[in-house]
Scaffold this motif. Structure first.
Motif, PDB file in Angstrom:
ATOM      1  N   ILE A 120       0.875  -1.166   0.000  1.00  0.00           N
ATOM      2  CA  ILE A 120       0.000   0.000   0.000  1.00  0.00           C
ATOM      3  C   ILE A 120       0.911   1.213   0.000  1.00  0.00           C
ATOM      4  N   GLU A 121       0.810   2.025  -1.042  1.00  0.00           N
ATOM      5  CA  GLU A 121       1.595   3.250  -1.120  1.00  0.00           C
ATOM      6  C   GLU A 121       0.699   4.418  -0.762  1.00  0.00           C
ATOM      7  N   GLY A 122       1.252   5.357  -0.011  1.00  0.00           N
ATOM      8  CA  GLY A 122       0.449   6.505   0.376  1.00  0.00           C
ATOM      9  C   GLY A 122       1.291   7.582   1.012  1.00  0.00           C
ATOM     10  N   THR A 123       0.617   8.472   1.736  1.00  0.00           N
ATOM     11  CA  THR A 123       1.270   9.618   2.355  1.00  0.00           C
ATOM     12  C   THR A 123       1.031   9.601   3.856  1.00  0.00           C
ATOM     13  N   LEU A 124       2.118   9.749   4.603  1.00  0.00           N
ATOM     14  CA  LEU A 124       2.055   9.885   6.059  1.00  0.00           C
ATOM     15  C   LEU A 124       2.285  11.354   6.377  1.00  0.00           C
ATOM     16  N   THR A 125       1.379  11.933   7.165  1.00  0.00           N
ATOM     17  CA  THR A 125       1.484  13.337   7.552  1.00  0.00           C
ATOM     18  C   THR A 125       1.575  13.411   9.066  1.00  0.00           C
ATOM     19  N   GLY A 128       2.818  18.607  10.472  1.00  0.00           N
ATOM     20  CA  GLY A 128       2.798  19.508   9.328  1.00  0.00           C
ATOM     21  C   GLY A 128       3.666  19.083   8.168  1.00  0.00           C
ATOM     22  N   LYS A 129       4.265  17.919   8.241  1.00  0.00           N
ATOM     23  CA  LYS A 129       5.125  17.424   7.159  1.00  0.00           C
ATOM     24  C   LYS A 129       4.522  16.136   6.601  1.00  0.00           C
ATOM     25  N   SER A 130       4.594  15.991   5.282  1.00  0.00           N
ATOM     26  CA  SER A 130       4.070  14.801   4.606  1.00  0.00           C
ATOM     27  C   SER A 130       5.194  14.100   3.858  1.00  0.00           C
ATOM     28  N   GLN A 131       5.188  12.783   3.937  1.00  0.00           N
ATOM     29  CA  GLN A 131       6.200  11.964   3.270  1.00  0.00           C
ATOM     30  C   GLN A 131       5.531  10.734   2.651  1.00  0.00           C
ATOM     31  N   PRO A 132       6.048  10.282   1.495  1.00  0.00           N
ATOM     32  CA  PRO A 132       5.528   9.033   0.932  1.00  0.00           C
ATOM     33  C   PRO A 132       5.953   7.847   1.799  1.00  0.00           C
ATOM     34  N   VAL A 133       5.055   6.889   1.929  1.00  0.00           N
ATOM     35  CA  VAL A 133       5.331   5.683   2.710  1.00  0.00           C
ATOM     36  C   VAL A 133       4.805   4.486   1.927  1.00  0.00           C
ATOM     37  N   GLY A 148       1.408  -5.716   8.255  1.00  0.00           N
ATOM     38  CA  GLY A 148       2.221  -4.892   7.382  1.00  0.00           C
ATOM     39  C   GLY A 148       3.324  -4.184   8.138  1.00  0.00           C
ATOM     40  N   THR A 149       4.326  -3.736   7.375  1.00  0.00           N
ATOM     41  CA  THR A 149       5.444  -3.003   7.958  1.00  0.00           C
ATOM     42  C   THR A 149       5.852  -1.862   7.031  1.00  0.00           C
ATOM     43  N   ALA A 150       6.418  -0.847   7.643  1.00  0.00           N
ATOM     44  CA  ALA A 150       7.002   0.275   6.910  1.00  0.00           C
ATOM     45  C   ALA A 150       8.144   0.818   7.752  1.00  0.00           C
ATOM     46  N   THR A 151       9.102   1.446   7.102  1.00  0.00           N
ATOM     47  CA  THR A 151      10.189   2.113   7.807  1.00  0.00           C
ATOM     48  C   THR A 151      10.001   3.617   7.629  1.00  0.00           C
ATOM     49  N   VAL A 152      10.116   4.338   8.737  1.00  0.00           N
ATOM     50  CA  VAL A 152       9.919   5.787   8.734  1.00  0.00           C
ATOM     51  C   VAL A 152      11.128   6.440   9.388  1.00  0.00           C
TER      52      VAL A 152
END
Length: 189
Positions: A120-125, A128-133, A148-152
């Motif tokens: 699942i690709e999307g945006t983490l906000t 006040g900052k948004s990044q693709p995840v 699921g897992t993601a690295t931030v």
């Protein structure tokens, strides 16, 4: 797959969100790798009832980082105490802020099915900052139970990773975010 189409409301009653931290620096052996649970969160998964199915699904989530609870600490010079857990939670609250500032949101842009999972690709906000995840997803029970897992990277959101012992103990910039959701226990609309 027709049985999973629809909208599902997610939360702690049908899943978990965990943050896993690592340590670095000269005094890394003194610290702990932490597993921290986000105890207040909500999400929604909508799988349309059309030909596109899962590829047209949308996923959104809201995470309250003011609700962090330290669940486990591995490594370190000594085991974590209840006081250590409270101190870590208080330090996290100071670093992350409170109220709306401690709320992160995720909104999907694309779902990529593959075998018993996908991405699942999307945006983490956050702050006040948004990044693709990109969340890598697996399904233990196809169509029902997902993990699921993601690295931030903390610095992507203006967070300076924790340091102690005059900088000799550092929290790694990258943290792992893990989730699990059981759609069979989720409220369905």
């Amino acid at each position: 797959m027709a049985d999973i189409k629809g909208t599902y409301r997610l939360g702690p009653d049908c899943g978990r969100v965990l943050i896993k931290t690592g340590r670095a620096g000269l005094a890394a052996r003194a610290g702990h790798d932490l597993t921290i649970e986000v105890t207040r969160w909500s999400g929604q998964v909508t799988i349309p009832d059309d030909e596109a199915g899962v590829t047209a699904a949308t996923v959104s989530a809201e995470l309250d980082f003011g609700s962090l609870a330290v669940r486990e600490g591995t490594g370190g010079a000594k085991p974590l105490t209840d006081k250590d857990r409270r101190d870590i939670a208080n330090t996290a609250a100071k670093i992350l802020g409170g109220g709306d500032q401690a709320t992160a949101t995720f909104t999907s842009a694309r779902v990529i099915p593959a075998g018993a999972g996908g991405a699942i690709e999307g945006t983490l906000t956050f702050r006040g900052k948004s990044q693709p995840v990109r969340l890598q997803v697996t399904s233990a029970a196809p169509g029902r139970h997902y993990r699921g897992t993601a690295t931030v990277r903390q610095t992507d959101f203006g967070i300076t990773p924790y340091t102690g012992f005059f900088g000799a103990l550092k929290l790694r910039d990258e943290v792992a975010v893990e989730f699990e959701a059981d759609l069979s226990r989720a409220a369905r609309e």
